[in-house]
Design a protein around this motif. Structure first.
Motif, PDB file in Angstrom:
ATOM      1  N   PRO A  12       6.043  -9.232   1.584  1.00 31.48           N
ATOM      2  CA  PRO A  12       4.880  -8.786   1.192  1.00 31.48           C
ATOM      3  C   PRO A  12       3.726  -8.241   2.037  1.00 31.48           C
ATOM      4  CG  PRO A  12       5.618 -11.154   0.489  1.00 31.48           C
ATOM      5  CD  PRO A  12       6.483 -10.576   1.604  1.00 31.48           C
ATOM      6  N   ALA A  13       3.575  -8.871   3.226  1.00 31.47           N
ATOM      7  CA  ALA A  13       2.630  -8.423   4.188  1.00 31.47           C
ATOM      8  C   ALA A  13       2.866  -7.098   4.564  1.00 31.47           C
ATOM      9  CB  ALA A  13       2.668  -9.248   5.245  1.00 31.47           C
ATOM     10  N   LEU A  14       4.365  -6.631   4.839  1.00 31.57           N
ATOM     11  CA  LEU A  14       4.501  -5.367   5.170  1.00 31.57           C
ATOM     12  C   LEU A  14       4.265  -4.143   4.065  1.00 31.57           C
ATOM     13  CD1 LEU A  14       7.726  -6.055   7.036  1.00 31.57           C
ATOM     14  CD2 LEU A  14       5.826  -5.252   8.324  1.00 31.57           C
ATOM     15  N   TRP A  15       4.606  -4.794   3.038  1.00 29.28           N
ATOM     16  CA  TRP A  15       4.326  -3.889   1.831  1.00 29.28           C
ATOM     17  C   TRP A  15       2.825  -3.739   1.455  1.00 29.28           C
ATOM     18  CZ3 TRP A  15       7.578  -0.494  -0.108  1.00 29.28           C
ATOM     19  CH2 TRP A  15       8.906  -0.802  -0.256  1.00 29.28           C
ATOM     20  N   SER A  16       1.827  -4.446   1.758  1.00 29.02           N
ATOM     21  CA  SER A  16       0.464  -4.622   1.723  1.00 29.02           C
ATOM     22  C   SER A  16       0.148  -3.380   2.769  1.00 29.02           C
ATOM     23  CB  SER A  16      -0.259  -5.799   1.901  1.00 29.02           C
ATOM     24  OG  SER A  16       0.103  -6.696   0.677  1.00 29.02           O
ATOM     25  N   GLU A  17       0.708  -3.518   3.956  1.00 29.27           N
ATOM     26  CA  GLU A  17       0.370  -2.427   5.104  1.00 29.27           C
ATOM     27  C   GLU A  17       0.666  -1.075   4.827  1.00 29.27           C
ATOM     28  OE1 GLU A  17      -0.973  -1.356   8.426  1.00 29.27           O
ATOM     29  OE2 GLU A  17      -1.544  -3.179   7.718  1.00 29.27           O
ATOM     30  N   VAL A  18       1.815  -0.889   4.301  1.00 30.83           N
ATOM     31  CA  VAL A  18       2.325   0.267   3.566  1.00 30.83           C
ATOM     32  C   VAL A  18       1.463   0.844   2.602  1.00 30.83           C
ATOM     33  CG1 VAL A  18       4.250   1.346   2.342  1.00 30.83           C
ATOM     34  CG2 VAL A  18       4.649  -0.070   4.272  1.00 30.83           C
ATOM     35  N   GLY A  22      -0.909   4.121   3.245  1.00 31.33           N
ATOM     36  CA  GLY A  22      -0.734   5.171   2.517  1.00 31.33           C
ATOM     37  C   GLY A  22      -2.080   5.847   1.743  1.00 31.33           C
ATOM     38  N   GLN A  23      -2.963   4.825   1.455  1.00 31.65           N
ATOM     39  CA  GLN A  23      -3.995   5.372   1.008  1.00 31.65           C
ATOM     40  C   GLN A  23      -5.092   5.823   1.818  1.00 31.65           C
ATOM     41  OE1 GLN A  23      -5.606   1.403  -1.011  1.00 31.65           O
ATOM     42  NE2 GLN A  23      -4.335   1.780  -2.864  1.00 31.65           N
ATOM     43  N   ASN A  24      -5.203   5.390   2.979  1.00 30.36           N
ATOM     44  CA  ASN A  24      -5.813   6.026   4.257  1.00 30.36           C
ATOM     45  C   ASN A  24      -5.254   7.285   4.790  1.00 30.36           C
ATOM     46  OD1 ASN A  24      -7.726   3.774   3.945  1.00 30.36           O
ATOM     47  ND2 ASN A  24      -6.385   2.669   5.627  1.00 30.36           N
ATOM     48  N   GLY A  25      -4.081   7.666   4.478  1.00 30.12           N
ATOM     49  CA  GLY A  25      -3.443   8.793   4.897  1.00 30.12           C
ATOM     50  C   GLY A  25      -2.842   8.755   6.169  1.00 30.12           C
ATOM     51  N   ASP A  26      -2.801   7.448   6.540  1.00 28.60           N
ATOM     52  CA  ASP A  26      -1.914   7.226   7.984  1.00 28.60           C
ATOM     53  C   ASP A  26      -0.529   7.011   7.631  1.00 28.60           C
ATOM     54  OD1 ASP A  26      -1.257   6.586  10.441  1.00 28.60           O
ATOM     55  OD2 ASP A  26      -2.786   5.191  10.746  1.00 28.60           O
ATOM     56  N   PHE A  27       0.055   8.274   7.683  1.00 26.79           N
ATOM     57  CA  PHE A  27       1.627   8.001   7.211  1.00 26.79           C
ATOM     58  C   PHE A  27       2.488   7.359   8.196  1.00 26.79           C
ATOM     59  CE2 PHE A  27      -0.332  10.793   3.941  1.00 26.79           C
ATOM     60  CZ  PHE A  27       0.283  10.197   2.719  1.00 26.79           C
ATOM     61  N   GLY A  28       1.942   7.739   9.382  1.00 28.45           N
ATOM     62  CA  GLY A  28       2.729   7.400  10.843  1.00 28.45           C
ATOM     63  C   GLY A  28       2.899   5.814  10.780  1.00 28.45           C
ATOM     64  N   ARG A  29       1.745   5.077  10.416  1.00 24.44           N
ATOM     65  CA  ARG A  29       1.644   3.620  10.688  1.00 24.44           C
ATOM     66  C   ARG A  29       2.535   3.214   9.370  1.00 24.44           C
ATOM     67  NH1 ARG A  29      -3.849   0.246  11.440  1.00 24.44           N
ATOM     68  NH2 ARG A  29      -3.131  -1.819  11.757  1.00 24.44           N
ATOM     69  N   ALA A  30       2.509   3.833   8.352  1.00 28.98           N
ATOM     70  CA  ALA A  30       2.941   3.145   7.020  1.00 28.98           C
ATOM     71  C   ALA A  30       4.633   3.497   7.244  1.00 28.98           C
ATOM     72  CB  ALA A  30       2.710   4.378   5.944  1.00 28.98           C
ATOM     73  N   LEU A  31       5.012   4.419   8.116  1.00 23.43           N
ATOM     74  CA  LEU A  31       6.280   4.504   8.533  1.00 23.43           C
ATOM     75  C   LEU A  31       6.950   3.664   9.354  1.00 23.43           C
ATOM     76  CD1 LEU A  31       9.180   6.440   8.241  1.00 23.43           C
ATOM     77  CD2 LEU A  31       8.068   7.679  10.228  1.00 23.43           C
ATOM     78  N   LYS A  32       6.255   2.895  10.177  1.00 26.32           N
ATOM     79  CA  LYS A  32       6.344   1.528  11.114  1.00 26.32           C
ATOM     80  C   LYS A  32       6.996   0.488  10.116  1.00 26.32           C
ATOM     81  CE  LYS A  32       3.898   3.444  15.193  1.00 26.32           C
ATOM     82  NZ  LYS A  32       2.966   3.079  16.069  1.00 26.32           N
ATOM     83  N   SER A  33       5.969   0.353   9.083  1.00 20.43           N
ATOM     84  CA  SER A  33       6.149  -0.796   8.323  1.00 20.43           C
ATOM     85  C   SER A  33       7.259  -0.517   7.621  1.00 20.43           C
ATOM     86  CB  SER A  33       4.596  -0.773   7.436  1.00 20.43           C
ATOM     87  OG  SER A  33       3.604  -1.133   8.179  1.00 20.43           O
ATOM     88  N   VAL A  34       7.531   0.779   6.854  1.00 19.79           N
ATOM     89  CA  VAL A  34       8.631   0.858   6.117  1.00 19.79           C
ATOM     90  C   VAL A  34      10.189   0.535   6.810  1.00 19.79           C
ATOM     91  CG1 VAL A  34       9.975   2.690   4.970  1.00 19.79           C
ATOM     92  CG2 VAL A  34       7.531   2.454   4.527  1.00 19.79           C
TER      93      VAL A  34
END
Length: 623
Positions: A12-18, A22-34
């Motif tokens: 759940p915490a990882l999905w919240s981070e994704v 994503g909303q901030n446009g930081d897809f690099g950070r989102a990719l790490k969580s995915v």
């Protein structure tokens, strides 16, 4: 199991981070969580889908396709169709024919394929079904009103691109200005957006503005705006490549050093995935031309040959090769190359023949150039072609051929467009040309035709009478009756009012009258002639002093000039004059005369004495 349980608790915490990334446009950070989520469950469909989206947003299209192909069992075609098609589009990988797709879920894939294949009309039809408006700008040849609602700056930009394709440049500029205003307004509402961010977003809009300026001939303004965009260093390599290419086209054969720097910007990684085939082709053509302008002959030949093999039906590579041959003074080879291509491509024969004629003129073969131009059937009756041929034949003093060109063109219009403005204009020009070169008999028929079309044309009637006056005076006399009377043609002009009118830009000032002017006496009719040319001029009077000064040796008089005759000197053998003749007395007299160089003019001694006295009084002088 413990690890799995712990991992499940962290999901759940990882999905919240994704979601937050994503909303901030930081897809690099989102990719790490995915990726952490996939460590918990490697077959999680949602996580895999999110990973593909993050890779696409980061520009990693190959990696995204790799994920899709690796997990085909989990990522079904229905769920990942759009992402797969987009990756293939960005990588220029259109392996399947778009016509193979028919279901509604595959319309997006079909649109992508049609777009990459540059079948824009079909693409527009699919767009209407799927409502994907972002593909509109690529179609530069649409000539219909799409009825788009320009509520956002993206749609205003899209509409402007369509208008550019239709040649409606002023309307396109208005749409781009509106797009710029909407963009600034939209982005300024976000407090985190800086002015640099806004300028970066406006770069593509400004690029289109500069392109319109270039099309309108405002090259200086276009260059200034292009260079401003380059200084911003936008991340869109496609935009940079297009701008650099446009700058090269403005520079042409000037400022080649700048063009050589700009051409490097067209070779950036990923450019081939951002531009259409037509854009990439134009860039390659300009590279070949730049190589020619920079005297890189081998490079020019290599690039143009490669372009010709890739585009065998395209004329431009052949023209570049011919131009390079001409720069190397190989005009014959250039003409041979063009002739071979003309036989293979009849559709381009007119343009090729025009180029061949230009080369012949450059060689000084004007008559051969005329023969080539007259072989272009679709152009030889055009006023521009007639004018060029007549000028060239006149230069060669071939008046008969020039008149033949007029005759053939007039016959064509007589058959297809009789009495049209162009037809009558050609007849008039033919008549003027014939009169200019003394072909009055040939000009009469043309002038009669013109006067027949417009009996009130006094100028044509006057020309006709003038021509008949040397051929048929009686006919000229009959025609002169149609001229208006002198009373109707007289003009009552107030000269003073005309000179004082605002329209008079130059008024000649009246000169002053001479002091001894007598209005009752007629002025000398020869007063405008130089004095030497007047009938009553008798030459200047010669005084005694003038005759004695500057003639012969210093101090000699005209009476002593005979002494310079060697036949009369003492050294000459004397003749035997008859007794009592005047010659005997003359010889005796001259034999006792002092030679001219030994003669001293009167007062010479006194003058010399005075000069010596002055020197003594004044002392030594200096320069």
């Amino acid at each position: 199991m413990a690890a799995a349980a712990g991992g499940a608790g962290a999901a759940p915490a990882l999905w919240s981070e994704v979601n937050r990334s994503g909303q901030n446009g930081d897809f690099g950070r989102a990719l790490k969580s995915v990726n952490k989520l996939l460590q918990i469950d490697k077959d999680d469909v949602t996580a895999l889908h999110c990973k593909v989206v993050c890779l696409i947003q980061n520009g990693s299209f190959k990696e995204a396709l790799s994920v899709i192909h690796t997990h085909t069992k989990v990522l079904t075609s229905d769920s990942i169709t759009f992402e797969k098609a987009y990756c293939e589009y960005r990588l220029n990988r259109i392996e399947n024919s778009p016509e193979d797709h028919s279901s509604a879920s595959q319309q997006t894939d079909k649109l992508k394929g049609l777009y990459r294949l540059e079948r824009y009309d079909d693409c527009l039809a699919v767009r209407k079904e799927t409502n994907l408006l972002q593909w509109l700008p690529a179609q530069s040849t649409w000539e219909k009103n799409l009825g788009l609602q320009e509520a956002t700056y993206e749609l205003c930009y899209n509409a402007a691109c369509a208008l550019i394709g239709q040649g409606r440049l002023n309307e396109a500029m208005e749409n781009l200005q509106k797009a710029e205003d909407l963009c600034r307004q939209s982005l300024s509402e976000d407090s985190d957006v800086t002015e640099e961010d806004i300028e970066a977003e406006l770069a593509i809009i400004h690029g289109q503005m500069a392109y319109i300026m270039q099309l309108q001939g405002r090259t200086e303004d276009a260059l200034q705006l292009y260079n401003q965009i380059i200084k911003l260093k936008p991340t869109d390599v496609g935009l940079i490549a297009v701008i650099a290419n446009n700058i090269i086209t403005i520079n042409k054969d000037q400022n080649v050093f700048d063009s050589k720097k700009k051409v490097k910007l067209t070779n950036a990684d990923g450019v081939e995935h951002k531009l259409s085939k037509k854009q990439l082709q134009a860039i390659e053509f300009n590279k070949a031309l730049l190589a020619m302008y920079t005297n890189q002959a081998d490079q020019c030949r290599k690039l143009s040959a490669s372009l010709q093999s890739q585009n065998p039906e395209h004329l431009l590579p052949v023209l570049i090769q011919a131009a390079q041959l001409c720069r190397e003074k190989q005009h014959a080879k250039a003409i041979e190359l063009l002739q071979d291509f003309a036989e293979q491509s009849p559709a381009d024969s007119a343009q090729i023949k025009l180029t061949m004629a230009q080369l012949k003129i450059a060689q000084g073969s004007v008559t051969k150039a005329c023969i080539i131009l007259r072989s272009i059937e679709e152009l030889k009756h055009k006023p521009g072609m007639v004018s060029a041929l007549v000028t060239m034949y006149s230069h060669e003093e071939d008046i008969d051929s020039a008149i033949e060109v007029f005759t053939q063109a007039i016959q064509w219009y007589q058959e297809y467009q009789p009495k049209s403005p162009v037809h009558l204009s050609l007849i008039r020009e033919a008549a003027n040309f014939k009169l200019k070169y003394g072909r009055k008999k040939e000009a009469i028929s043309d002038l009669e035709e013109l006067w027949k079309q417009n009996p009130k044309d006094i100028h044509t009637l006057a020309q006709l009478i003038s021509a008949y006056s040397l051929v048929d005076p009686e006919k000229a006399k009959v025609l002169s009756k149609h001229l208006p009377s002198s009373d109707t043609m007289s003009l009552k002009v107030d000269v003073d009012a005309l000179e004082n009118s605002p329209g008079a830009t130059y008024v000649r000032k009246k000169g002053k009258l001479p002091k001894n002017y007598d209005p009752k006496v007629n002025p000398d009719p020869e007063r405008w002639l130089p004095m030497r040319e007047r009938s009553y001029y008798r030459g200047r009077k010669k005084g005694k002093k003038k005759d004695q000064i500057g003639k012969g040796t210093q101090g000699a008089t005209t009476a002593g000039t005979s002494e310079l005759d060697a036949s009369k000197t003492a050294s000459s053998p004397p003749t035997s004059p008859r007794p009592g003749s005047s010659t005997a007395m003359s010889s005796a007299t001259t034999s006792n005369m002092i030679p001219p160089r030994h003669q001293k003019p009167a007062g010479a001694a006194a003058t010399k004495k005075k000069q010596q006295q002055k020197k003594k009084k004044g002392g030594k002088g200096g320069w």
